[in-house]
Design a protein around this motif. Structure first.
Motif, PDB file in Angstrom:
ATOM      1  N   SER A 102       0.759  -1.130   0.065  1.00 17.41           N
ATOM      2  CA  SER A 102       0.004   0.164  -0.116  1.00 17.41           C
ATOM      3  C   SER A 102       0.926   1.248   0.036  1.00 17.41           C
ATOM      4  CB  SER A 102      -0.936  -0.051   1.192  1.00 17.41           C
ATOM      5  OG  SER A 102      -0.256   0.174   2.439  1.00 17.41           O
ATOM      6  N   ARG A 103       2.213   1.128   0.185  1.00 19.38           N
ATOM      7  CA  ARG A 103       2.993   2.340   0.350  1.00 19.38           C
ATOM      8  C   ARG A 103       3.459   2.698  -1.081  1.00 19.38           C
ATOM      9  NH1 ARG A 103       2.651   5.097   4.111  1.00 19.38           N
ATOM     10  NH2 ARG A 103       4.614   5.807   4.212  1.00 19.38           N
ATOM     11  N   PHE A 104       3.003   2.007  -2.092  1.00 20.01           N
ATOM     12  CA  PHE A 104       3.604   2.552  -3.386  1.00 20.01           C
ATOM     13  C   PHE A 104       2.333   3.554  -4.140  1.00 20.01           C
ATOM     14  CE2 PHE A 104       5.595  -1.728  -3.731  1.00 20.01           C
ATOM     15  CZ  PHE A 104       6.834  -1.510  -4.179  1.00 20.01           C
ATOM     16  N   ARG A 105       2.970   4.325  -4.770  1.00 16.51           N
ATOM     17  CA  ARG A 105       2.140   5.469  -5.381  1.00 16.51           C
ATOM     18  C   ARG A 105       2.569   5.344  -7.149  1.00 16.51           C
ATOM     19  NH1 ARG A 105       0.334   4.969  -1.333  1.00 16.51           N
ATOM     20  NH2 ARG A 105       0.021   6.305   0.143  1.00 16.51           N
ATOM     21  N   PRO A 106       1.524   5.078  -7.877  1.00 15.26           N
ATOM     22  CA  PRO A 106       0.204   4.849  -7.824  1.00 15.26           C
ATOM     23  C   PRO A 106       0.055   3.564  -6.658  1.00 15.26           C
ATOM     24  CG  PRO A 106       0.280   4.533  -9.851  1.00 15.26           C
ATOM     25  CD  PRO A 106       1.601   5.033  -9.567  1.00 15.26           C
ATOM     26  N   GLN A 107      -1.327   3.510  -5.943  1.00 13.60           N
ATOM     27  CA  GLN A 107      -1.090   2.618  -4.872  1.00 13.60           C
ATOM     28  C   GLN A 107      -1.907   1.408  -5.740  1.00 13.60           C
ATOM     29  OE1 GLN A 107      -3.706   0.262  -3.134  1.00 13.60           O
ATOM     30  NE2 GLN A 107      -4.792   1.764  -2.712  1.00 13.60           N
ATOM     31  N   PRO A 108      -1.235   0.249  -5.559  1.00 13.76           N
ATOM     32  CA  PRO A 108      -1.618  -0.986  -6.630  1.00 13.76           C
ATOM     33  C   PRO A 108      -3.047  -1.602  -6.377  1.00 13.76           C
ATOM     34  CG  PRO A 108       0.600  -1.392  -5.685  1.00 13.76           C
ATOM     35  CD  PRO A 108      -0.118  -0.054  -4.931  1.00 13.76           C
ATOM     36  N   PHE A 109      -3.554  -1.485  -5.303  1.00 17.64           N
ATOM     37  CA  PHE A 109      -4.973  -2.229  -5.063  1.00 17.64           C
ATOM     38  C   PHE A 109      -5.836  -1.392  -5.814  1.00 17.64           C
ATOM     39  CE2 PHE A 109      -2.393  -4.458  -1.954  1.00 17.64           C
ATOM     40  CZ  PHE A 109      -2.615  -5.767  -2.066  1.00 17.64           C
ATOM     41  N   ASP A 110      -5.756   0.095  -5.860  1.00 17.53           N
ATOM     42  CA  ASP A 110      -6.907   0.788  -6.121  1.00 17.53           C
ATOM     43  C   ASP A 110      -7.609   0.393  -7.496  1.00 17.53           C
ATOM     44  OD1 ASP A 110      -8.513   3.238  -5.543  1.00 17.53           O
ATOM     45  OD2 ASP A 110      -7.338   4.047  -7.375  1.00 17.53           O
ATOM     46  N   THR A 111      -8.908   0.078  -7.630  1.00 19.17           N
ATOM     47  CA  THR A 111      -9.772  -0.091  -8.526  1.00 19.17           C
ATOM     48  C   THR A 111      -9.356  -1.391  -9.298  1.00 19.17           C
ATOM     49  OG1 THR A 111      -8.337   0.676 -10.319  1.00 19.17           O
ATOM     50  CG2 THR A 111      -9.782   2.366  -9.367  1.00 19.17           C
ATOM     51  N   ARG A 112      -8.682  -2.397  -8.534  1.00 23.78           N
ATOM     52  CA  ARG A 112      -8.630  -3.510  -9.119  1.00 23.78           C
ATOM     53  C   ARG A 112      -9.439  -4.670  -8.572  1.00 23.78           C
ATOM     54  NH1 ARG A 112      -4.474  -4.273 -12.203  1.00 23.78           N
ATOM     55  NH2 ARG A 112      -3.656  -2.259 -11.331  1.00 23.78           N
ATOM     56  N   HIS A 113     -10.044  -5.516  -9.345  1.00 24.81           N
ATOM     57  CA  HIS A 113     -11.179  -6.551  -8.884  1.00 24.81           C
ATOM     58  C   HIS A 113     -10.708  -7.629  -8.214  1.00 24.81           C
ATOM     59  CE1 HIS A 113     -14.776  -4.898 -10.885  1.00 24.81           C
ATOM     60  NE2 HIS A 113     -13.956  -4.176 -11.252  1.00 24.81           N
ATOM     61  N   GLY A 114     -11.321  -8.172  -7.057  1.00 25.27           N
ATOM     62  CA  GLY A 114     -10.581  -9.090  -6.484  1.00 25.27           C
ATOM     63  C   GLY A 114     -11.635 -10.173  -5.771  1.00 25.27           C
ATOM     64  N   LEU A 115     -11.384 -11.460  -5.772  1.00 27.80           N
ATOM     65  CA  LEU A 115     -11.962 -12.374  -5.442  1.00 27.80           C
ATOM     66  C   LEU A 115     -11.584 -13.224  -4.009  1.00 27.80           C
ATOM     67  CD1 LEU A 115     -14.784 -14.300  -5.615  1.00 27.80           C
ATOM     68  CD2 LEU A 115     -13.008 -15.715  -7.192  1.00 27.80           C
ATOM     69  N   LEU A 116     -12.114 -13.316  -2.964  1.00 33.55           N
ATOM     70  CA  LEU A 116     -11.790 -13.970  -1.857  1.00 33.55           C
ATOM     71  C   LEU A 116     -12.365 -15.260  -1.473  1.00 33.55           C
ATOM     72  CD1 LEU A 116     -11.838 -10.710   0.684  1.00 33.55           C
ATOM     73  CD2 LEU A 116     -10.040 -11.422  -1.303  1.00 33.55           C
ATOM     74  N   LEU A 117     -11.372 -16.223  -1.012  1.00 32.42           N
ATOM     75  CA  LEU A 117     -11.924 -17.624  -0.880  1.00 32.42           C
ATOM     76  C   LEU A 117     -11.015 -17.976   0.227  1.00 32.42           C
ATOM     77  CD1 LEU A 117     -11.535 -17.401  -4.283  1.00 32.42           C
ATOM     78  CD2 LEU A 117     -12.665 -19.568  -3.953  1.00 32.42           C
ATOM     79  N   SER A 118     -11.628 -19.213   1.049  1.00 32.81           N
ATOM     80  CA  SER A 118     -10.840 -19.513   2.095  1.00 32.81           C
ATOM     81  C   SER A 118     -11.260 -21.003   2.429  1.00 32.81           C
ATOM     82  CB  SER A 118     -11.211 -18.886   3.512  1.00 32.81           C
ATOM     83  OG  SER A 118     -12.383 -19.184   3.669  1.00 32.81           O
ATOM     84  N   ALA A 119     -10.423 -21.758   3.142  1.00 35.79           N
ATOM     85  CA  ALA A 119     -10.452 -23.263   3.185  1.00 35.79           C
ATOM     86  C   ALA A 119      -9.803 -23.548   4.862  1.00 35.79           C
ATOM     87  CB  ALA A 119      -9.743 -24.367   2.173  1.00 35.79           C
ATOM     88  N   SER A 120     -10.628 -24.407   5.528  1.00 35.60           N
ATOM     89  CA  SER A 120     -10.453 -24.747   6.850  1.00 35.60           C
ATOM     90  C   SER A 120     -11.031 -25.979   7.178  1.00 35.60           C
ATOM     91  CB  SER A 120     -10.818 -23.365   7.670  1.00 35.60           C
ATOM     92  OG  SER A 120     -10.788 -24.262   9.210  1.00 35.60           O
ATOM     93  N   PRO A 121     -10.192 -26.778   8.119  1.00 39.68           N
ATOM     94  CA  PRO A 121     -10.822 -27.945   8.536  1.00 39.68           C
ATOM     95  C   PRO A 121     -12.233 -27.689   9.512  1.00 39.68           C
ATOM     96  CG  PRO A 121      -8.365 -27.836   8.992  1.00 39.68           C
ATOM     97  CD  PRO A 121      -8.855 -26.452   8.730  1.00 39.68           C
TER      98      PRO A 121
END
Ligand code: FNR
Length: 215
Positions: A102-121
């Protein structure tokens, strides 16, 4: 003219060799490839960074692991993170690299599409960890897909290169497909982009920007 393919960065936030999350990331990557996407298969180790330290940043700059994440986010249209849940939150290594990146400019996550998944016992499949992960990513302006996929009892859920439960496998595929369609629409059709901004209640104005303008 042929439509350019979607480029998707996929990684698991586990460092463990036998990681259940890495297995799930493999299924997601395969599905995305079946749908015509070009997948960048990353590993958490590619983004390894020492703990965030403002003094280290001031003297040595942003570390190589975060530079690598910045580079690969920049080369992608969308990203997928498959993350373990540690004590009802995301793993520290993942938050640490998000902080550095997040310290980079331009900030790399801005406007980028993301999908989140998880796995656990566990029976909740690590879903609470994903809610904690949404917070910094959305704060940084990433467009996190509303649906998340959490695989419960993950130690018993895999059968070769798919999920043993056919209904769950179908749901996984539907989630990946719908995410790719939305990210692709946002890439090609500016009206879809505008609708998304309005949905977030954030009009595109300088005053509302969370990203510093380029120097
Ligand atoms: C866990 N685990 C875990 N699981 C869960 O569902 N909720 C939780 O809060 C936690 N907390 C937690 C803390 C710590 C420090 C560890 C090491 C583990 C169990 C975790 O989901 C399990 O070990 C997974 O297999 C880890 O993911 P990978 O490495 O298999 O991808």
């Amino acid at each position: 003219m042929q439509k350019p393919t979607m480029r998707v960065l996929v990684f698991s936030a586990s460092l463990r060799r036998e990681s259940l999350n890495t297995k799930l990331a493999g299924l997601v990557a395969r599905r995305a490839e079946e749908r015509g996407a070009t997948v960048d298969h990353a590993a958490m180790r590619d983004f390894d960074c020492a703990s965030y330290d403002g003094d280290a940043e001031a003297t040595a700059g942003i570390p190589a692991g975060a530079q690598e994440l910045q580079r690969r986010l920049g080369a992608s249209d969308a990203f997928v993170i498959v993350s373990p849940e540690y004590n009802a939150a995301m793993p520290g290594v993942l938050k640490n690299v998000i902080d550095w990146t997040s310290r980079f400019r331009p900030q790399p996550f801005d406007t980028r599409h993301g999908l989140l998944l998880s796995a656990s016992p566990s029976l909740a499949g690590g879903n609470r960890g994903l809610w904690s992960l949404r917070i910094p990513l959305e704060h940084l302006g990433a467009r996190i897909y509303p649906d998340m996929f959490s695989l419960a009892a993950a130690h018993k859920a895999f059968a070769g290169d798919h999920l043993a439960d056919a209904a769950l496998q179908a749901r996984l595929e539907k989630t990946v497909d719908a995410f790719l369609e939305l990210a692709e629409a946002a890439k090609h059709y500016p009206c879809a982009k505008r609708a998304w901004v309005e949905f977030l209640g954030q009009p595109p104005s300088n005053a509302g920007d969370r990203v510093d303008p380029p120097a």
